[in-house]
Design a protein around this motif. Structure first.
Motif, PDB file in Angstrom:
ATOM      1  N   ASN A  27      40.612 -36.836  -7.956  1.00  0.00           N
ATOM      2  CA  ASN A  27      40.517 -36.459  -9.369  1.00  0.00           C
ATOM      3  C   ASN A  27      39.369 -37.251  -9.969  1.00  0.00           C
ATOM      4  N   ASN A  28      38.406 -36.537 -10.494  1.00  0.00           N
ATOM      5  CA  ASN A  28      37.217 -37.225 -10.980  1.00  0.00           C
ATOM      6  C   ASN A  28      37.410 -37.707 -12.423  1.00  0.00           C
ATOM      7  N   LYS A  29      37.547 -39.025 -12.588  1.00  0.00           N
ATOM      8  CA  LYS A  29      37.771 -39.597 -13.921  1.00  0.00           C
ATOM      9  C   LYS A  29      36.483 -40.127 -14.555  1.00  0.00           C
ATOM     10  N   TYR A  30      35.353 -39.884 -13.894  1.00  0.00           N
ATOM     11  CA  TYR A  30      34.057 -40.315 -14.462  1.00  0.00           C
ATOM     12  C   TYR A  30      33.882 -39.585 -15.787  1.00  0.00           C
ATOM     13  N   ALA A  31      33.402 -40.297 -16.804  1.00  0.00           N
ATOM     14  CA  ALA A  31      33.259 -39.656 -18.120  1.00  0.00           C
ATOM     15  C   ALA A  31      32.167 -38.591 -18.108  1.00  0.00           C
ATOM     16  N   THR A  32      31.211 -38.729 -17.165  1.00  0.00           N
ATOM     17  CA  THR A  32      30.143 -37.731 -17.056  1.00  0.00           C
ATOM     18  C   THR A  32      30.126 -37.189 -15.615  1.00  0.00           C
ATOM     19  N   PRO A  33      31.150 -36.425 -15.247  1.00  0.00           N
ATOM     20  CA  PRO A  33      31.268 -35.990 -13.840  1.00  0.00           C
ATOM     21  C   PRO A  33      30.054 -35.210 -13.335  1.00  0.00           C
ATOM     22  N   LYS A  34      29.372 -34.508 -14.225  1.00  0.00           N
ATOM     23  CA  LYS A  34      28.228 -33.704 -13.780  1.00  0.00           C
ATOM     24  C   LYS A  34      27.012 -34.547 -13.436  1.00  0.00           C
ATOM     25  N   THR A  35      26.984 -35.786 -13.914  1.00  0.00           N
ATOM     26  CA  THR A  35      25.836 -36.637 -13.573  1.00  0.00           C
ATOM     27  C   THR A  35      26.143 -37.594 -12.425  1.00  0.00           C
ATOM     28  N   LEU A  36      27.372 -37.530 -11.923  1.00  0.00           N
ATOM     29  CA  LEU A  36      27.731 -38.401 -10.796  1.00  0.00           C
ATOM     30  C   LEU A  36      26.975 -37.942  -9.546  1.00  0.00           C
ATOM     31  N   ALA A  48      24.906 -49.766   0.389  1.00  0.00           N
ATOM     32  CA  ALA A  48      23.710 -50.576   0.161  1.00  0.00           C
ATOM     33  C   ALA A  48      22.495 -49.835   0.698  1.00  0.00           C
ATOM     34  N   GLY A  49      21.948 -48.966  -0.137  1.00  0.00           N
ATOM     35  CA  GLY A  49      20.774 -48.172   0.228  1.00  0.00           C
ATOM     36  C   GLY A  49      19.643 -48.459  -0.739  1.00  0.00           C
ATOM     37  N   THR A  50      18.907 -47.448  -1.117  1.00  0.00           N
ATOM     38  CA  THR A  50      17.840 -47.604  -2.107  1.00  0.00           C
ATOM     39  C   THR A  50      18.424 -48.269  -3.355  1.00  0.00           C
ATOM     40  N   CYS A  51      19.543 -47.729  -3.791  1.00  0.00           N
ATOM     41  CA  CYS A  51      20.353 -48.390  -4.812  1.00  0.00           C
ATOM     42  C   CYS A  51      21.624 -48.880  -4.142  1.00  0.00           C
ATOM     43  N   ILE A  52      22.269 -49.860  -4.735  1.00  0.00           N
ATOM     44  CA  ILE A  52      23.606 -50.225  -4.277  1.00  0.00           C
ATOM     45  C   ILE A  52      24.557 -49.466  -5.188  1.00  0.00           C
ATOM     46  N   THR A  53      25.478 -48.739  -4.591  1.00  0.00           N
ATOM     47  CA  THR A  53      26.489 -48.098  -5.427  1.00  0.00           C
ATOM     48  C   THR A  53      27.863 -48.606  -5.044  1.00  0.00           C
ATOM     49  N   TYR A  54      28.704 -48.751  -6.041  1.00  0.00           N
ATOM     50  CA  TYR A  54      30.094 -49.158  -5.874  1.00  0.00           C
ATOM     51  C   TYR A  54      30.927 -47.993  -6.390  1.00  0.00           C
ATOM     52  N   ASP A  55      31.908 -47.579  -5.604  1.00  0.00           N
ATOM     53  CA  ASP A  55      32.771 -46.476  -6.018  1.00  0.00           C
ATOM     54  C   ASP A  55      34.210 -46.841  -5.728  1.00  0.00           C
ATOM     55  N   PHE A  56      35.057 -46.691  -6.725  1.00  0.00           N
ATOM     56  CA  PHE A  56      36.461 -47.069  -6.554  1.00  0.00           C
ATOM     57  C   PHE A  56      37.363 -45.852  -6.727  1.00  0.00           C
ATOM     58  N   ILE A  57      38.225 -45.643  -5.716  1.00  0.00           N
ATOM     59  CA  ILE A  57      39.190 -44.533  -5.755  1.00  0.00           C
ATOM     60  C   ILE A  57      40.560 -45.171  -5.594  1.00  0.00           C
ATOM     61  N   ASP A  58      41.428 -44.984  -6.566  1.00  0.00           N
ATOM     62  CA  ASP A  58      42.712 -45.682  -6.496  1.00  0.00           C
ATOM     63  C   ASP A  58      43.712 -44.953  -5.601  1.00  0.00           C
ATOM     64  N   GLU A  59      44.878 -45.557  -5.422  1.00  0.00           N
ATOM     65  CA  GLU A  59      45.855 -45.021  -4.460  1.00  0.00           C
ATOM     66  C   GLU A  59      46.399 -43.654  -4.864  1.00  0.00           C
ATOM     67  N   ASP A 103      44.459 -41.355  -5.818  1.00  0.00           N
ATOM     68  CA  ASP A 103      43.282 -40.510  -5.614  1.00  0.00           C
ATOM     69  C   ASP A 103      42.514 -40.198  -6.894  1.00  0.00           C
ATOM     70  N   ASN A 104      42.553 -41.145  -7.829  1.00  0.00           N
ATOM     71  CA  ASN A 104      41.699 -41.024  -9.011  1.00  0.00           C
ATOM     72  C   ASN A 104      40.384 -41.738  -8.723  1.00  0.00           C
ATOM     73  N   TYR A 105      39.293 -41.026  -8.886  1.00  0.00           N
ATOM     74  CA  TYR A 105      37.977 -41.657  -8.764  1.00  0.00           C
ATOM     75  C   TYR A 105      37.670 -42.283 -10.119  1.00  0.00           C
ATOM     76  N   LEU A 106      37.518 -43.614 -10.155  1.00  0.00           N
ATOM     77  CA  LEU A 106      37.367 -44.303 -11.439  1.00  0.00           C
ATOM     78  C   LEU A 106      35.913 -44.555 -11.834  1.00  0.00           C
ATOM     79  N   GLY A 107      35.022 -44.662 -10.841  1.00  0.00           N
ATOM     80  CA  GLY A 107      33.629 -45.008 -11.133  1.00  0.00           C
ATOM     81  C   GLY A 107      33.260 -46.262 -10.356  1.00  0.00           C
ATOM     82  N   GLY A 108      32.346 -47.054 -10.879  1.00  0.00           N
ATOM     83  CA  GLY A 108      31.914 -48.253 -10.150  1.00  0.00           C
ATOM     84  C   GLY A 108      30.662 -48.832 -10.765  1.00  0.00           C
ATOM     85  N   ALA A 109      29.618 -48.946  -9.979  1.00  0.00           N
ATOM     86  CA  ALA A 109      28.380 -49.542 -10.484  1.00  0.00           C
ATOM     87  C   ALA A 109      27.189 -49.042  -9.678  1.00  0.00           C
ATOM     88  N   ILE A 110      26.027 -49.129 -10.324  1.00  0.00           N
ATOM     89  CA  ILE A 110      24.754 -48.792  -9.670  1.00  0.00           C
ATOM     90  C   ILE A 110      23.817 -49.965  -9.918  1.00  0.00           C
TER      91      ILE A 110
END
Ligand SMILES: Nc1ncnc2c1ncn2[C@@H]1O[C@H](COP(=O)(O)OP(=O)(O)OP(=O)(O)O)[C@@H](O)[C@H]1O
Ligand SMILES: CC(C)(CO)[C@@H](O)C(=O)NCCC(=O)O
Ligand SMILES: [K+]
Length: 244
Positions: free
Chosen positions: A84-93, A118-129, A131-138
């Motif tokens: 379940n995508n809980k990102y506030a801007t799911p279309k830009t994820l 850890a690629g060109t950018c480092i991205t952090y993505d958290f999905i809780d138990e 199955d909610n995708y909460l977001g993370g960091a770039i």
């Protein structure tokens, strides 16, 4: 057989899968795309599907040349994903982050998961138990940090990755290596500690071009899987077939 293709911001990575097993991996530059895919398909004539996740400036048209040979699946936000995508801007994820989250959800069911790429950018993505995708960091990746220091200053040289001798760099070069490499490692350890303080249990998946380099240097013990995005791409495709 399926051919998975990950178009990142720096390079293209591809893998041929037989079921869930990787048969061969490929890495190439963007300007070699058509030539390389052609070569791969010549070698693996049993490929029935080509699955692409692109965050780079390569669009679906670049693959249409292969349409006669196999089915092209260019993943978009409209596809079905197992969280379940809980990102506030799911279309830009980023679609790469969605694929990583899908892989983490499918491979590690019913638990909290943190994916670090850890690629060109480092991205952090958290999905809780649940199955909610909460977001993370770039944040900027390792090479980007070296390049940014050089490109936006008058006096800092462009260095290539080297392990710093000490956290106190005693020359310009050592100071840059310490700032870039130690900064990178402290950032990631710091984020992991923050998640640990807030979630009692979660698994960590570490991937991307700098994953192996990083894994050895983290205070937290984590195993790197540099193929996680391509594996997740193949699983996302399977999930799409099963649920469409
Ligand atoms: N040949 C190479 N070219 C570029 N980066 C490389 C290379 N070998 C290792 N790296 C490291 O990999 C990192 C880039 O990671 P990766 O190749 O996963 O990025 P990418 O292709 O842009 O993918 P993404 O956009 O998904 O992060 C750089 O920070 C660099 O330190
Ligand atoms: C962050 C990157 C560049 C990492 O590849 C990619 O996922 C992207 O372009 N994302 C869009 C912004 C977002 O994910 O919120
Ligand atoms: K990345």
């Amino acid at each position: 057989m399926i051919l998975t293709v990950d178009v990142g911001n720096t390079r293209i990575k591809a893998a041929v899968f037989e079921g869930s097993t990787v048969v061969e991996n490929f890495v190439f530059e963007k300007n070699e795309l058509e030539k390389k895919i052609k070569k791969i398909l010549k070698k693996f004539q049993n490929c029935s599907d080509l699955v692409v996740a692109s965050v780079g400036n390569i669009e679906k048209q670049s693959f249409l040349a292969f349409e006669k040979e196999l089915n092209i699946h260019f993943l978009t936000h409209e596809d079905v994903f197992p969280f379940n995508n809980k990102y506030a801007t799911p279309k830009t994820l980023g679609i790469d982050r969605m694929v990583l989250a899908a892989g983490a959800t499918l491979q590690f069911p019913k638990q909290n998961r943190l994916v670090i790429d850890a690629g060109t950018c480092i991205t952090y993505d958290f999905i809780d138990e649940k199955d909610n995708y909460l977001g993370g960091a770039i944040s900027p990746g390792l090479r980007l940090r070296y390049e940014a220091l050089h490109n936006f200053t008058a006096r800092l040289p462009l260095l290539t990755l080297e392990s710093p001798e000490h956290y106190i760099g005693n020359s310009t070069k050592e100071a840059i290596h310490s700032g870039v490499v130690n900064g990178f490692v402290y950032e990631i350890d710091g984020f992991i500690d923050e998640y640990r303080a807030n979630f009692s249990n979660f698994i960590i998946i570490l991937t991307g071009g700098d994953a192996d380099f990083l894994a050895k240097r983290l205070k937290n013990t984590i195993f790197a899987n540099s193929n996680f995005l391509l594996e997740s791409l193949s699983q996302t495709f399977q999930y799409k077939i099963d649920n469409d």
